[in-house]
Write an enzyme that holds these catalytic residues in place. Structure first.
Site, short mmCIF file in Angstrom:
data_model
loop_
_atom_site.label_atom_id
_atom_site.label_comp_id
_atom_site.label_asym_id
_atom_site.label_seq_id
_atom_site.Cartn_x
_atom_site.Cartn_y
_atom_site.Cartn_z
N CYS A 158 0.81 -1.23 0.00
CA CYS A 158 0.00 0.00 0.00
C CYS A 158 0.84 1.27 0.00
CB CYS A 158 -0.96 0.01 1.18
SG CYS A 158 -0.13 0.06 2.79
N CYS B 13 2.72 55.32 -13.94
CA CYS B 13 3.22 56.63 -14.37
C CYS B 13 4.72 56.82 -14.15
CB CYS B 13 2.46 57.74 -13.67
SG CYS B 13 2.80 57.84 -11.89
N CYS C 100 5.54 28.74 11.83
CA CYS C 100 5.63 28.96 13.27
C CYS C 100 4.27 29.35 13.86
CB CYS C 100 6.68 30.03 13.58
SG CYS C 100 6.50 31.56 12.66
N HIS D 52 7.38 36.46 13.04
CA HIS D 52 7.65 35.16 13.67
C HIS D 52 6.80 34.99 14.93
CE1 HIS D 52 9.94 31.55 14.26
NE2 HIS D 52 10.42 31.93 15.42
#
EC number: 3.4.19.12
Length: 781
Positions: free
Chosen positions: A47, A195, A316, A733
């Site tokens: 499998c 522009c 994190c 973080h």
């Protein structure tokens, strides 16, 4: 003996995996053992799932239950690497760095393992039947899904937005690319691709100056959507930002567009850090702060409940949430048993990687058993941090189908926490507990509205699992780098807003007209664990920014003053024709809109009008109706419909092979969301489709039940804090601080990805500066 056994097997017992067949060879399906462990990893040749004989010997159990007898044993050992000059290297940044291959890092050994006789033979070896050898070769050649995810680590998935196509340019007559046209700043310069106007960007992490003149140009010219950072330009990099979408984007025709202004990308050299590099540098800087007064690295700790989680690439936010949740008693008792994965999960013939409850059990064993909380001997650092675990399967599964959590980009930890709790509750994942672990956070919040005309009272109760706290953002001064310095506030002061009465406009059913009314919130029950989240996000110029307001906190708080007063003896309930409380707002979308700084009534009106679907649709509606005179008036929605779903929705599920009765129940329980209904159906294949019991346990019934058992202490002890360091919640973080018993003494422990250390006073101060999610435990527990 093993060779003879293989030669005796029938040829059709196994066959090589096809190119589309999932092949698992990074870690065990039920634990975090890897090819680096003592016995390596056993990849089933029937499998193609992976198991381990270390720990709980899942190879033996799988072989017994499914009669899968042949495995490719894959074992790796590290090659000796050159010593590093520095004591602690920086966190690896996979930008413009050639990644070392497995062949360069490890020695690999492969064998064919015969589980039935517990014998192995080296692979390759003469005499191994060709069909078995071919299958083994195909397994080794296949790329695992986990490896594909690792290659993408630290890379953001930036795509074009609608404004990145068919840009009609209107070049300015004169163009000076050396400085900001408004303030003369010579760095952090952005050019408008419409522009050619040159403006400075926002002040950025690391002391990068900026006065936001590029943004102000967009505000003056709203159809000038996209700007490009000049210092980021090279053949391999270009920071492009759409101010209308408020996101980084890819511009397909950027080379031609910049050539209009005389900029040849092939001749440019990158002179400044890109937004991604600045974001990663923040993570590195946080690592540098993990030192004591003398500059030494903080002391790593190891043991049960002290296991780190390796960063999977901007993950994190997920790691910090998991650390906090599995420190909660209800989660640890539901999804961790010392005997390992429950037998019924091992017996499940499906793919364990697609079963969320299996992944939660795997996490529980990984984080709490202590087997992986050991020094990482594969590193060359003098101070050995943890080996930790890599929950790639969980990350892929929980993010599947979600527009944000399926990406490799940083996400909002608070949004993810609520999303995960909601997912676990909706799928009724109780683990080995009799009740759902998410109920530990539930409590009843009562909104008391008192009409100042007739004195009538309306009591509206809601079941919730968190309190968002407003934060006063008084600016003391602005630094030379443009960074604002805020006055310190107390967490208790933020909480006071919860019990403060406010005046609103209210359509009184007794007075039959709009009246002034007082509105006050209070708790009618108290949770086992209380989640508090200060609202550090505020809209400035319609851009969400994070407020670095220092928040002084106490480790013990008392909520007795926030208990609802309920109906007083001299008060009378208003007639029962106000049905506002029967409508249930999409809580994830509501939290996202509130985090952007939109007023609550504006959020309610937007969600209700746009079908209560998602935050982006509601946000667009808000922007289109900013000038509506009643946009911030008190909003009272119409009655929510009963537990009914459309025939088309049921048919869409029955066409997939699901029973109509079961499909109807799945849709009702998931409020008509097709994707969530499909997940529920796969998670509950043996359900009888009877919905009466589930409707009986509706929020209203839960409210009654919780209020009848509300005699819990009002005192709470701080147990965990998720901190965020960065400019926005979608960058920077996240880390977690948790109270843990270390050698018989309670200490604050810092979980920074795979680095788990005892926190010192300096690192604890980060909680005041960057605390984002606070988890308190009831004192009676």
């Amino acid at each position: 003996m093993a060779l003879q056994y293989l030669q005796s097997l029938e040829e059709n017992i196994i066959s090589p995996p096809s190119s589309s067949t999932p092949v698992y060879k990074d870690d065990c399906m039920f634990s975090f053992e890897t090819p680096l462990d003592k016995n390596g990893l056993d990849i089933c040749m029937h499998c193609f799932q992976a198991f381990s004989r270390d720990g709980h010997d899942y190879t033996r159990q799988h072989a017994q239950f499914f009669n899968h007898s042949i495995y490719l044993n894959y074992k790796k050992s590290p090659k000796k690497q050159p010593e590093r000059d520095s004591e602690q290297p920086l966190k690896m940044v996979k930008l413009e760095i050639k990644e070392q291959t497995d062949d360069e890092l490890f020695e690999a050994r492969t064998q064919i393992y015969c589980a039935e006789i517990d014998q192995s033979v080296d692979y390759p070896s003469e005499g191994i039947p060709a069909h078995i050898a071919n299958c083994a070769a195909a397994i080794l050649k296949a790329t695992s899904s986990d490896k594909k995810q690792e290659i993408k680590a630290w890379e953001q998935e930036i795509v074009p937005c609608p404004h990145a196509f068919d840009i009609e340019q209107k070049p300015l007559a004169q163009l000076d690319t050396s400085q900001c046209a408004q303030c003369g700043l010579k760095e952090n310069l952005w050019i408008c691709v419409t522009c050619g106007s040159i403006g400075c960007g926002r002040a950025q992490f690391g002391g990068v100056a900026g006065n936001s003149h590029a943004l102000k140009h967009h505000e003056s010219f709203p159809d000038h959507h996209i700007a490009v950072k000049l210092g980021s330009l090279s053949l391999n990099s270009a920071d492009s930002y759409c101010y209308t979408c408020n996101d980084e984007v890819k511009v397909p025709d950027l080379v031609r567009l910049l050539a209009t202004f005389g900029i040849d990308i092939s001749q440019t050299v990158k002179t400044e850090k890109t937004l991604t590099e600045l974001q990663i540098e923040q993570n590195i800087k946080w690592d540098f702060n993990m030192s004591d007064e003398s500059g030494g690295v903080l002391t790593p700790v190891f043991g049960k409940g002290l296991t780190g989680i390796k960063n999977l690439g901007n993950s994190c936010y997920l790691s910090s949430v998991l650390q906090v949740l599995f420190s909660v008693r209800d989660f640890s008792s539901a999804f961790y048993i010392e005997e390992g994965m429950p037998v019924e999960k091992i017996l499940n013939p499906g793919d364990p990687s697609t079963d969320l409850e299996t992944q939660l059990f795997k996490l529980g064993d990984g984080l709490l058993s202590g087997r992986y909380s050991v020094p990482d001997e594969l590193t060359t650092e003098k101070v050995k941090f943890q080996r930790g675990i890599k929950p790639q399967g969980f990350k892929s599964l929980i993010g599947e189908g979600h527009p944000e959590f399926c990406t490799m980009q940083q996400q909002d930890a608070f949004e993810f926490l609520l999303y995960l709790l909601d997912k676990i509750e909706n799928q009724k994942l109780n683990g080995v507990s009799s009740t759902g672990p998410t109920q530990a956070f539930d409590f009843v919040l009562e909104n008391k509205i008192k009409c100042q005309g007739c004195g009538g009272v309306r009591l509206a109760k809601e079941l919730t699992n968190n309190i968002r706290l407003p934060v006063q953002d008084k600016v003391l001064r602005v630094g030379d780098d443009g960074k604002k310095v805020y006055s310190e506030v107390r967490l208790e002061d933020c909480l006071l807003e919860l019990g403060t009465s406010e005046t609103i406009e209210y359509e009184c059913p007794k007075c039959q007209k709009l009246q002034s009314a007082s509105k006050k919130q209070g708790l009618t029950s108290f949770p086992e664990y209380l989640i508090l989240s200060p609202q550090r996000i505020k809209l400035e110029n319609w851009v969400p920014i994070k407020l670095d307001v220092p928040i002084k906190f106490e480790e013990v708080i008392d909520l007795s003053k926030y208990k609802s007063t309920g109906l007083q003896t001299d008060e009378e309930l208003l007639p029962e024709d106000d049905v506002s409380s029967s409508f249930s707002f999409n809580q994830d979308a509501m939290n996202a809109l509130l985090a952007m700084g939109f007023p609550e009534n504006r959020c309610k009106r937007a969600l209700y009008t746009t079908g209560n679907s998602d935050a982006d649709t509601a946000m667009n509606w808000i922007f289109e109706h900013m000038e509506d005179p009643d946009i911030d008036d008190a909003f009272e929605p119409a009655p929510a419909p009963g537990p009914k779903v459309s025939e088309q929705e049921v048919e869409s599920l029955t066409s997939m092979g699901f029973d109509a009765k079961l499909a109807n129940k799945a849709l009702v329980l998931n409020k008509g969301n097709i994707e969530q209904a499909v997940e529920w159906l796969f998670a509950n294949p043996d359900d009888d489709g009877d919905i009466s019991q589930d409707v009986a346990s509706s929020p209203q019934e839960r409210i009654k039940q919780m209020e009848s058992n509300a005699a819990r202490s009002t005192k709470y002890i701080l147990r965990g804090v998720i901190c965020h360091k960065g400019v926005t919640i979608h960058s920077g973080h996240y880390v977690a601080f948790l109270k843990k018993q270390i050698e018989g003494q309670e200490n604050w422990v810092l979980f920074n990805d795979e680095k788990v250390v005892i926190a010192n006073e300096e690192s604890i101060k980060e909680i005041e500066k960057t605390g984002y999610i606070y988890v308190f435990e009831n004192s009676e527990l």
